[in-house]
Scaffold this motif. Structure first.
Motif, short mmCIF file in Angstrom:
data_model
loop_
_atom_site.label_atom_id
_atom_site.label_comp_id
_atom_site.label_asym_id
_atom_site.label_seq_id
_atom_site.Cartn_x
_atom_site.Cartn_y
_atom_site.Cartn_z
N SER A 40 0.91 -1.20 -0.10
CA SER A 40 -0.16 0.12 -0.10
C SER A 40 0.80 1.22 0.11
O SER A 40 2.02 1.25 0.59
N GLY A 41 0.36 2.22 -0.77
CA GLY A 41 0.86 3.53 -0.59
C GLY A 41 2.26 3.60 -1.74
O GLY A 41 3.04 4.57 -1.45
N THR A 42 2.32 2.58 -2.57
CA THR A 42 3.30 2.72 -3.40
C THR A 42 3.37 3.41 -4.66
O THR A 42 4.14 3.44 -5.62
N SER A 43 2.06 3.93 -4.84
CA SER A 43 1.62 4.72 -5.96
C SER A 43 1.96 3.87 -7.34
O SER A 43 1.64 2.89 -7.45
N ALA A 44 2.82 4.45 -8.36
CA ALA A 44 3.12 3.85 -9.63
C ALA A 44 4.53 3.17 -9.60
O ALA A 44 5.03 3.07 -10.51
N SER A 45 4.85 3.19 -8.26
CA SER A 45 6.53 2.86 -8.27
C SER A 45 6.63 1.34 -9.07
O SER A 45 5.97 0.51 -9.17
N VAL A 46 7.77 1.39 -9.61
CA VAL A 46 8.21 0.16 -10.39
C VAL A 46 9.35 -0.51 -9.61
O VAL A 46 10.22 -1.19 -10.26
N ALA A 47 9.58 -0.48 -8.34
CA ALA A 47 10.28 -1.06 -7.45
C ALA A 47 10.20 -2.64 -7.58
O ALA A 47 8.85 -2.91 -7.54
N ALA A 48 11.15 -3.36 -7.19
CA ALA A 48 10.84 -4.79 -7.28
C ALA A 48 11.94 -5.34 -6.18
O ALA A 48 13.11 -4.80 -6.04
N VAL A 49 11.85 -6.45 -5.70
CA VAL A 49 12.57 -7.14 -4.77
C VAL A 49 13.46 -8.15 -5.54
O VAL A 49 12.79 -9.32 -5.77
N ARG A 54 15.81 -8.49 -12.18
CA ARG A 54 14.98 -9.45 -12.18
C ARG A 54 13.96 -9.50 -11.36
O ARG A 54 14.23 -9.14 -10.23
N VAL A 55 12.78 -9.95 -11.83
CA VAL A 55 11.49 -9.85 -10.93
C VAL A 55 11.24 -11.25 -10.64
O VAL A 55 10.88 -11.85 -11.66
N VAL A 56 11.13 -11.62 -9.33
CA VAL A 56 10.87 -13.02 -9.00
C VAL A 56 9.39 -13.14 -8.68
O VAL A 56 8.59 -12.33 -8.14
N SER A 57 8.85 -14.21 -9.23
CA SER A 57 7.37 -14.47 -9.06
C SER A 57 7.03 -16.01 -8.97
O SER A 57 7.99 -16.80 -9.25
N GLU A 58 6.33 -16.51 -8.32
CA GLU A 58 5.90 -17.89 -8.19
C GLU A 58 4.15 -18.27 -8.26
O GLU A 58 3.61 -17.19 -8.25
N ARG A 59 4.03 -19.41 -8.82
CA ARG A 59 2.51 -19.58 -8.91
C ARG A 59 2.02 -19.94 -8.04
O ARG A 59 2.50 -20.39 -7.08
N ARG A 60 0.75 -19.60 -7.74
CA ARG A 60 -0.04 -19.74 -6.83
C ARG A 60 -1.38 -20.45 -7.10
O ARG A 60 -1.88 -19.88 -8.36
N THR A 61 -2.04 -20.89 -6.23
CA THR A 61 -3.40 -21.13 -6.31
C THR A 61 -4.63 -20.63 -5.39
O THR A 61 -4.26 -20.49 -4.31
N LEU A 62 -5.47 -19.98 -5.84
CA LEU A 62 -6.42 -19.21 -5.15
C LEU A 62 -7.60 -19.84 -4.90
O LEU A 62 -8.08 -20.65 -5.39
N PRO A 63 -7.99 -19.53 -3.52
CA PRO A 63 -9.15 -20.18 -2.89
C PRO A 63 -10.57 -20.05 -4.06
O PRO A 63 -10.90 -18.89 -4.26
N GLY A 64 -10.99 -20.99 -4.33
CA GLY A 64 -12.20 -21.13 -5.39
C GLY A 64 -12.13 -20.66 -6.55
O GLY A 64 -13.31 -20.43 -7.34
N LEU A 65 -10.80 -20.51 -7.06
CA LEU A 65 -10.59 -19.99 -8.46
C LEU A 65 -9.64 -20.70 -9.41
O LEU A 65 -8.69 -21.25 -9.03
N VAL A 72 3.96 -11.87 -6.86
CA VAL A 72 5.26 -11.24 -7.56
C VAL A 72 6.17 -10.38 -6.42
O VAL A 72 5.46 -9.46 -5.75
N ALA A 73 7.36 -10.47 -6.51
CA ALA A 73 8.11 -9.70 -5.49
C ALA A 73 8.37 -8.27 -6.28
O ALA A 73 9.45 -7.77 -6.53
N ALA A 74 7.20 -7.54 -6.10
CA ALA A 74 7.33 -6.21 -7.02
C ALA A 74 6.15 -5.42 -6.37
O ALA A 74 4.90 -6.01 -5.85
N HIS A 75 6.12 -4.04 -6.69
CA HIS A 75 4.98 -3.32 -6.41
C HIS A 75 3.79 -3.50 -7.48
O HIS A 75 4.39 -3.71 -8.79
N PRO A 76 2.60 -3.00 -7.34
CA PRO A 76 1.70 -3.02 -8.25
C PRO A 76 2.02 -2.37 -9.58
O PRO A 76 1.39 -2.82 -10.78
#
Length: 251
Positions: A40-49, A54-65, A72-76
């Motif tokens: 939250s509060g990151t505005s349009a930041s393009v920061a990443a961990v 490189r931007v790290v991400s991992e697949r997830r399973t979401l409840p009921g979907l 994703v290890a990054a801001h929205p």
């Protein structure tokens, strides 16, 4: 049509899951990519961990979907940018950001990661909508289903608008919403930051409710009256109003 669903509350937010479900119910092909942690509060930041760009991400399973989903290890803002450049399975036709826990109203939306993701889509020529639920600092249980009920009403209209339109939708956290209204941005949001000097070269930001009177027709006033509000936004652009003749330089 393909929709990218993101947020700034993180991949584990029930509001994100509800928005993804609402988009799927509207017939969109849904992919979810959201921050691994609260952003939250990151505005349009393009920061990443990450390192070396490189931007790290991992697949997830979401409840009921049954959708492709990535933590994703990054801001929205960066997640939206990556999606609009073809990441996470391909460029979306629309980016939906939310449902945020708390309203995003007034000119304070400048700081919102939820809105920042939508505006990032806009500058990359993709239609977008930020969705927020007006739950206060100590509010009752969030009515995610009510927010998504309004999303299902607004989304078909958004998809008929010109390409790269961006809307900000705020929904009151009440069962009986009074209706849907276009709204002006209030001067401030419903919550403001107060700076307290705590000594030793430190300050503390304290979030307090705004004490300004509500101006009729603004998002804050309409929300307080129980209406869901829609505001069309645009991202950075040239403002010619203050321009005047410049000094001759070099002489």
């Amino acid at each position: 049509m393909r929709a990218l669903i993101t947020n700034d509350d993180g991949i584990d937010s029930p509001g994100l899951w509800a928005l993804a479900s609402a988009a799927a119910e509207c017939g969109l092909e849904v992919a979810v990519a959201a921050p691994t942690a609260q952003a939250s509060g990151t505005s349009a930041s393009v920061a990443a961990v990450g390192e070396h760009g490189r931007v790290v991400s991992e697949r997830r399973t979401l409840p009921g979907l049954d959708v492709e989903a990535y933590a994703v290890a990054a801001h929205p803002g960066l997640i939206s940018l990556i999606a609009c450049r073809g990441g996470f399975g391909g460029k979306p036709d629309v980016v939906l950001s939310g449902v945020n826990l708390g309203a995003n109203v007034g000119r304070a939306i400048l700081h919102s990661g939820t809105v920042g993701a939508a505006l990032t889509a806009h500058v990359n020529d993709v239609t977008a909508m930020a969705v927020s639920l007006d739950v206060g600092l100590d509010g009752p249980e969030p009515l995610w289903d009510k927010a998504c009920e309004v999303v299902r009403v607004v989304l078909p209209t958004l998809l008929e608008m010109p390409a790269a339109t961006v809307l900000s939708l705020n929904v009151p956290n009440v069962v009986d919403v009074q209706g849907l209204r276009w709204a002006e941005l209030a001067r401030f949001g419903t919550v403001q930051s107060r700076v307290d000097d705590v000594g030793d070269n430190e300050v503390e930001l304290v979030h307090v409710y705004a004490e300004d009177s509500l101006v009729p027709g603004t998002d804050t006033a309409l929300l307080a009256d129980g209406f869901a509000t829609v505001t069309a936004l645009r991202s950075v652009g040239r403002d010619v109003s203050p321009e005047r003749a410049l000094p001759a330089w070099p002489a």
